[in-house]
Design an enzyme around this catalytic site. Structure first.
Site, PDB file in Angstrom:
ATOM      1  N   TRP A 104     -18.448   4.077  -5.453  1.00 49.65           N
ATOM      2  CA  TRP A 104     -18.336   2.682  -5.012  1.00 49.65           C
ATOM      3  C   TRP A 104     -19.633   1.929  -5.242  1.00 49.65           C
ATOM      4  O   TRP A 104     -19.615   0.744  -5.564  1.00 49.65           O
ATOM      5  CB  TRP A 104     -17.862   2.616  -3.554  1.00 49.65           C
ATOM      6  CG  TRP A 104     -16.532   3.281  -3.398  1.00 49.65           C
ATOM      7  CD1 TRP A 104     -16.271   4.463  -2.764  1.00 49.65           C
ATOM      8  CD2 TRP A 104     -15.281   2.850  -3.949  1.00 49.65           C
ATOM      9  NE1 TRP A 104     -14.935   4.778  -2.881  1.00 49.65           N
ATOM     10  CE2 TRP A 104     -14.314   3.805  -3.599  1.00 49.65           C
ATOM     11  CE3 TRP A 104     -14.884   1.742  -4.710  1.00 49.65           C
ATOM     12  CZ2 TRP A 104     -12.977   3.696  -3.970  1.00 49.65           C
ATOM     13  CZ3 TRP A 104     -13.553   1.629  -5.087  1.00 49.65           C
ATOM     14  CH2 TRP A 104     -12.618   2.600  -4.720  1.00 49.65           C
ATOM     15  N   ASP A 174     -22.122  -2.277   1.894  1.00 48.30           N
ATOM     16  CA  ASP A 174     -20.686  -2.019   1.790  1.00 48.30           C
ATOM     17  C   ASP A 174     -20.371  -1.017   2.899  1.00 48.30           C
ATOM     18  O   ASP A 174     -20.735   0.151   2.800  1.00 48.30           O
ATOM     19  CB  ASP A 174     -20.355  -1.442   0.405  1.00 48.30           C
ATOM     20  CG  ASP A 174     -18.899  -0.995   0.298  1.00 48.30           C
ATOM     21  OD1 ASP A 174     -18.139  -1.162   1.279  1.00 48.30           O
ATOM     22  OD2 ASP A 174     -18.528  -0.477  -0.773  1.00 48.30           O
ATOM     23  N   LYS A 198      -9.556   1.217   6.393  1.00 48.65           N
ATOM     24  CA  LYS A 198      -9.961   2.563   6.818  1.00 48.65           C
ATOM     25  C   LYS A 198     -10.142   2.617   8.336  1.00 48.65           C
ATOM     26  O   LYS A 198      -9.466   3.359   9.012  1.00 48.65           O
ATOM     27  CB  LYS A 198     -11.230   2.995   6.097  1.00 48.65           C
ATOM     28  CG  LYS A 198     -10.927   3.220   4.609  1.00 48.65           C
ATOM     29  CD  LYS A 198     -12.120   3.033   3.755  1.00 48.65           C
ATOM     30  CE  LYS A 198     -11.772   2.771   2.315  1.00 48.65           C
ATOM     31  NZ  LYS A 198     -10.899   3.754   1.676  1.00 48.65           N
TER      32      LYS A 198
HETATM   33  C1  LIG Z   1     -16.975   2.572   0.252  1.00 49.28           C
HETATM   34  C2  LIG Z   1     -15.891   1.802  -0.438  1.00 49.28           C
HETATM   35  N1  LIG Z   1     -16.182   0.643  -1.016  1.00 49.28           N
HETATM   36  C3  LIG Z   1     -15.245  -0.084  -1.648  1.00 49.28           C
HETATM   37  C4  LIG Z   1     -13.943   0.350  -1.735  1.00 49.28           C
HETATM   38  C5  LIG Z   1     -12.929  -0.501  -2.470  1.00 49.28           C
HETATM   39  O1  LIG Z   1     -12.193  -1.148  -1.517  1.00 49.28           O
HETATM   40  P1  LIG Z   1     -10.931  -2.078  -1.888  1.00 49.28           P
HETATM   41  O2  LIG Z   1      -9.848  -1.157  -2.314  1.00 49.28           O
HETATM   42  O3  LIG Z   1     -10.655  -2.767  -0.580  1.00 49.28           O
HETATM   43  O4  LIG Z   1     -11.348  -3.001  -2.947  1.00 49.28           O
HETATM   44  C6  LIG Z   1     -13.581   1.555  -1.130  1.00 49.28           C
HETATM   45  C7  LIG Z   1     -12.186   2.029  -1.215  1.00 49.28           C
HETATM   46  O5  LIG Z   1     -11.844   3.119  -0.900  1.00 49.28           O
HETATM   47  C8  LIG Z   1     -14.580   2.301  -0.475  1.00 49.28           C
HETATM   48  O6  LIG Z   1     -14.282   3.470   0.093  1.00 49.28           O
END
Ligand SMILES: Cc1ncc(COP(=O)(O)O)c(C=O)c1O
Length: 360
Positions: A104, A174, A198
């Site tokens: 991520w 994030d 989550k």
């Molecule tokens: C730490 C993290 N950041 C970003 C995301 C991406 O999130 P989204 O699917 O809401 O775009 C995730 C998805 O699992 C994640 O675990």
């Protein structure tokens, strides 16, 4: 009618408190007595406005969000924030620093590189992302607009247990997979963002907390929806009303559980149960180093990797869902978010002991 609810270890969308799911169920037919359901009622109704305002107020109270920061419930997921952050915070000629702790973080870096001078101060790529860095391993540029980090790495199963050291440079985090799992120093952050799916609600809402002072310095020529200023003090367009309602209920549940300190203790106790079980035998191989272990996504292998498909199949048959590791790393992963009960983790530990007895 009794509906069986299994032990839910999915990484996201993930388990929600049963009380919350039941509260939502009750509002689906008639939202706050309006005679129209939650999904069928206007986002401009006074009933929804009360939900929106209460969710913001509770979030501020529980997470210690100062008045300097705006709380937004937007769409596009955390993925859109990978772009939105540099778009708003990186004016021409400005620099941004990033820490790369996994999939991520890399996606966030990729979007920032489109916008401006982006430096990756540290990367765990060569060590299989099995830990986060210590402050002596990276040097933040004093003139950087912000330092971006991923508090919890959903795939690798690592977590920052303290904010990175960044001097006067504001942080951007994030927090998609650990927001509200524990207290954090919100005031040090220019932006915090997290997909709700989550720890806070259904997919389709991203919570974005922005320091309004920072926005005074940012660019103005940003497309309307993507410009954070558009969302300050207003519901700009039709939000995910169902999602925001669920978030309100989850926040009420956290409050009833004793707030974030209590939530942290609850999460530490669950994680300890599972890590202790793994540490007790060479049959199991935890992925993350001890100091970086996540309280939310616990990742591990079986020393004999060939046994993993059998483990997953038998665990699923025994009523435990979502234990397969992310496709990019393999192995096993148990996501133990706030709403995951101790009983689910205990059931998993008991299952592991029996699996080892039979296959070890
Ligand atoms: C730490 C993290 N950041 C970003 C995301 C991406 O999130 P989204 O699917 O809401 O775009 C995730 C998805 O699992 C994640 O675990």
């Amino acid at each position: 009618m009794t509906i069986e609810r299994k032990h839910n270890f999915f990484a996201g969308p993930a388990v929600l408190p049963l009380e919350v799911v039941q509260a939502v169920q009750a509002e689906l037919l008639s939202f706050k007595g309006m005679g129209t359901g939650l999904m069928e009622s206007s986002h401009r109704s006074k009933q929804f406005d009360a939900t929106w305002t209460h969710a913001q107020a509770l979030m501020a109270e529980l997470f210690g969000i100062p008045d300097t920061h705006e709380i937004m419930f937007l769409q596009g997921g955390a993925s859109l924030q990978f772009l939105n952050v540099p778009l708003n915070l990186l004016p021409q000629g400005a620099k941004a620093d990033y820490i790369d702790t996994g999939t991520w973080s890399k996606k966030a870096i990729k979007e920032a590189q489109r916008i401006g001078d982006t430096s990756v101060l540290w990367s765990g790529a060569d060590i299989g992302y099995n830990r986060v860095p210590t402050p002596d391993e990276y040097q933040v540029r004093p003139d950087a607009a912000y330092l971006h980090y991923t508090t919890n790495n959903t795939i690798a199963g690592t977590q920052f247990h303290a904010e990175p050291v960044s001097g006067d440079v504001p942080l951007v985090a994030d927090m998609s997979s650990d927001m509200l799992c524990c207290p954090r120093d919100v005031a040090r952050h220019a932006v915090i963002y997290a997909g709700a799916q989550k720890n806070m609600g259904p997919s389709g809402v991203v919570i974005v907390i922005v320091d309004k002072g920072i926005l005074e310095r940012t660019k103005v020529d940003i497309p309307t929806y993507l410009n954070y200023r558009t969302h300050v003090g207003t519901i700009f367009n039709t939000p995910n009303t169902l999602g925001v309602f669920v978030i309100e209920k989850v926040l009420e549940w956290i409050e009833s559980m004793g707030g974030l300190e209590a939530m942290h203790a609850h999460n530490k106790a669950k994680a300890a149960l599972l890590y202790d079980a793994m540490d007790a035998s060479p049959f199991w191989k935890p992925h993350a180093t001890v100091e970086s272990r996540s309280l939310m996504n616990i990742t591990w292998r079986i020393a004999d990797n060939d046994l993993e498909p059998k483990f997953i199949a038998e665990a699923t048959a025994a009523g435990m869902l979502g234990l397969k590791g992310h496709r990019s790393v393999g192995g096993l992963r148990a996501s133990t978010y706030n709403a995951c009960p101790v009983a689910s983790v205990q059931a998993l530990v008991d299952f592991m002991k029996e699996f080892e007895r039979v296959n070890g």
